[in-house]
Design a protein around this motif. Structure first.
Motif, PDB file in Angstrom:
ATOM      1  N   TYR A   9       9.998  -8.611 -19.714  1.00 41.89           N
ATOM      2  CA  TYR A   9       9.661  -7.282 -19.182  1.00 41.89           C
ATOM      3  C   TYR A   9       8.296  -6.816 -19.676  1.00 41.89           C
ATOM      4  N   ALA A  10       7.964  -7.130 -20.922  1.00 44.88           N
ATOM      5  CA  ALA A  10       6.636  -6.774 -21.442  1.00 44.88           C
ATOM      6  C   ALA A  10       5.561  -7.473 -20.616  1.00 44.88           C
ATOM      7  N   LEU A  11       5.792  -8.725 -20.311  1.00 39.86           N
ATOM      8  CA  LEU A  11       4.838  -9.479 -19.501  1.00 39.86           C
ATOM      9  C   LEU A  11       4.715  -8.866 -18.103  1.00 39.86           C
ATOM     10  N   ARG A  12       5.828  -8.527 -17.487  1.00 42.95           N
ATOM     11  CA  ARG A  12       5.790  -7.912 -16.152  1.00 42.95           C
ATOM     12  C   ARG A  12       5.087  -6.557 -16.189  1.00 42.95           C
ATOM     13  N   MET A  13       5.326  -5.783 -17.247  1.00 46.50           N
ATOM     14  CA  MET A  13       4.679  -4.483 -17.371  1.00 46.50           C
ATOM     15  C   MET A  13       3.161  -4.648 -17.497  1.00 46.50           C
ATOM     16  N   LEU A  14       2.714  -5.598 -18.302  1.00 41.13           N
ATOM     17  CA  LEU A  14       1.284  -5.808 -18.490  1.00 41.13           C
ATOM     18  C   LEU A  14       0.633  -6.373 -17.225  1.00 41.13           C
ATOM     19  N   ILE A  15       1.345  -7.196 -16.491  1.00 45.17           N
ATOM     20  CA  ILE A  15       0.820  -7.686 -15.211  1.00 45.17           C
ATOM     21  C   ILE A  15       0.669  -6.521 -14.244  1.00 45.17           C
ATOM     22  N   ASP A  16       1.644  -5.623 -14.229  1.00 42.51           N
ATOM     23  CA  ASP A  16       1.564  -4.445 -13.360  1.00 42.51           C
ATOM     24  C   ASP A  16       0.344  -3.601 -13.728  1.00 42.51           C
ATOM     25  N   LEU A  17       0.124  -3.396 -15.017  1.00 41.71           N
ATOM     26  CA  LEU A  17      -1.049  -2.634 -15.452  1.00 41.71           C
ATOM     27  C   LEU A  17      -2.343  -3.357 -15.072  1.00 41.71           C
ATOM     28  N   ALA A  18      -2.330  -4.679 -15.162  1.00 41.75           N
ATOM     29  CA  ALA A  18      -3.513  -5.454 -14.776  1.00 41.75           C
ATOM     30  C   ALA A  18      -3.773  -5.316 -13.275  1.00 41.75           C
ATOM     31  N   GLU A  19      -2.710  -5.328 -12.474  1.00 39.04           N
ATOM     32  CA  GLU A  19      -2.858  -5.160 -11.022  1.00 39.04           C
ATOM     33  C   GLU A  19      -3.447  -3.805 -10.666  1.00 39.04           C
ATOM     34  N   HIS A  20      -3.135  -2.801 -11.464  1.00 38.36           N
ATOM     35  CA  HIS A  20      -3.551  -1.428 -11.177  1.00 38.36           C
ATOM     36  C   HIS A  20      -4.592  -0.926 -12.178  1.00 38.36           C
ATOM     37  N   GLN A  21      -5.373  -1.837 -12.739  1.00 39.58           N
ATOM     38  CA  GLN A  21      -6.328  -1.473 -13.777  1.00 39.58           C
ATOM     39  C   GLN A  21      -7.407  -0.507 -13.294  1.00 39.58           C
ATOM     40  N   ASN A  22      -7.676  -0.499 -12.009  1.00 38.81           N
ATOM     41  CA  ASN A  22      -8.709   0.406 -11.475  1.00 38.81           C
ATOM     42  C   ASN A  22      -8.151   1.772 -11.083  1.00 38.81           C
ATOM     43  N   ASP A  23      -6.858   1.984 -11.319  1.00 34.58           N
ATOM     44  CA  ASP A  23      -6.212   3.247 -10.941  1.00 34.58           C
ATOM     45  C   ASP A  23      -6.121   4.233 -12.096  1.00 34.58           C
ATOM     46  N   GLY A  24      -6.772   3.944 -13.209  1.00 31.83           N
ATOM     47  CA  GLY A  24      -6.703   4.836 -14.371  1.00 31.83           C
ATOM     48  C   GLY A  24      -5.413   4.625 -15.133  1.00 31.83           C
ATOM     49  N   PHE A  25      -4.941   5.675 -15.771  1.00 34.50           N
ATOM     50  CA  PHE A  25      -3.710   5.596 -16.548  1.00 34.50           C
ATOM     51  C   PHE A  25      -2.515   5.590 -15.602  1.00 34.50           C
TER      52      PHE A  25
END
Length: 145
Positions: A9-25
């Motif tokens: 789940y940590a890996l999936r969460m970080l991938i999600d953040l990487a996918e949306h890195q240009n969307d801010g927080f």
């Protein structure tokens, strides 16, 4: 070696953040919704990642999380070591040097060391960016005539 739900789940969460890195927080509830993971479970993973400076956090309105570095700076191996503690295939390799009373006569120790090296080398060679790129390649090649 079995990767726990926490590590996956940590890996999936970080991938999600990487996918949306240009969307801010990104709000944790948004990650939980997109990934189909309980927000409460993600809340238990956040402290581990925050202690290791993996994430930047912003509280309040428009708050959430984002990666502290670019996705190519995070390896799967490093992420799993943070969440799992060890990714060694057997307990005797959890410490270096090997702290086992049978280490001098253990006929299987070289086997486990070799397996550990293969696992470690592979997981340390894959970044979040690699996973994103692989996903893009799969989507780009998924067409029907």
């Amino acid at each position: 070696m079995k990767i726990s739900t926490k590590g996956r789940y940590a890996l999936r969460m970080l991938i999600d953040l990487a996918e949306h890195q240009n969307d801010g927080f990104i709000a944790l509830k948004d990650i939980a919704e997109r990934q189909g993971i309980s927000k409460k479970y993600l809340e238990q993973i956040i402290p581990v990642l925050n202690r290791s400076d993996v994430l930047n956090a912003n509280r309040g309105y428009q708050g959430g999380y984002k990666l502290a570095k670019s996705p190519d700076k995070y390896t799967v191996g490093a992420i799993l070591r943070l969440t799992e503690g060890s990714i060694a295939p057997v307990a005797c390799l959890d410490h270096e040097p090997v702290d086992c009373p049978k280490r001098e006569d253990c006929i299987t120790l070289p086997l486990w060391k070799g397996l550990n090296k293969v696992i470690t080398d592979y997981l340390d060679s894959v970044t979040l960016q690699d996973l994103l790129d692989n996903q893009k390649d799969m989507v780009a090649n998924d067409y029907v005539i």
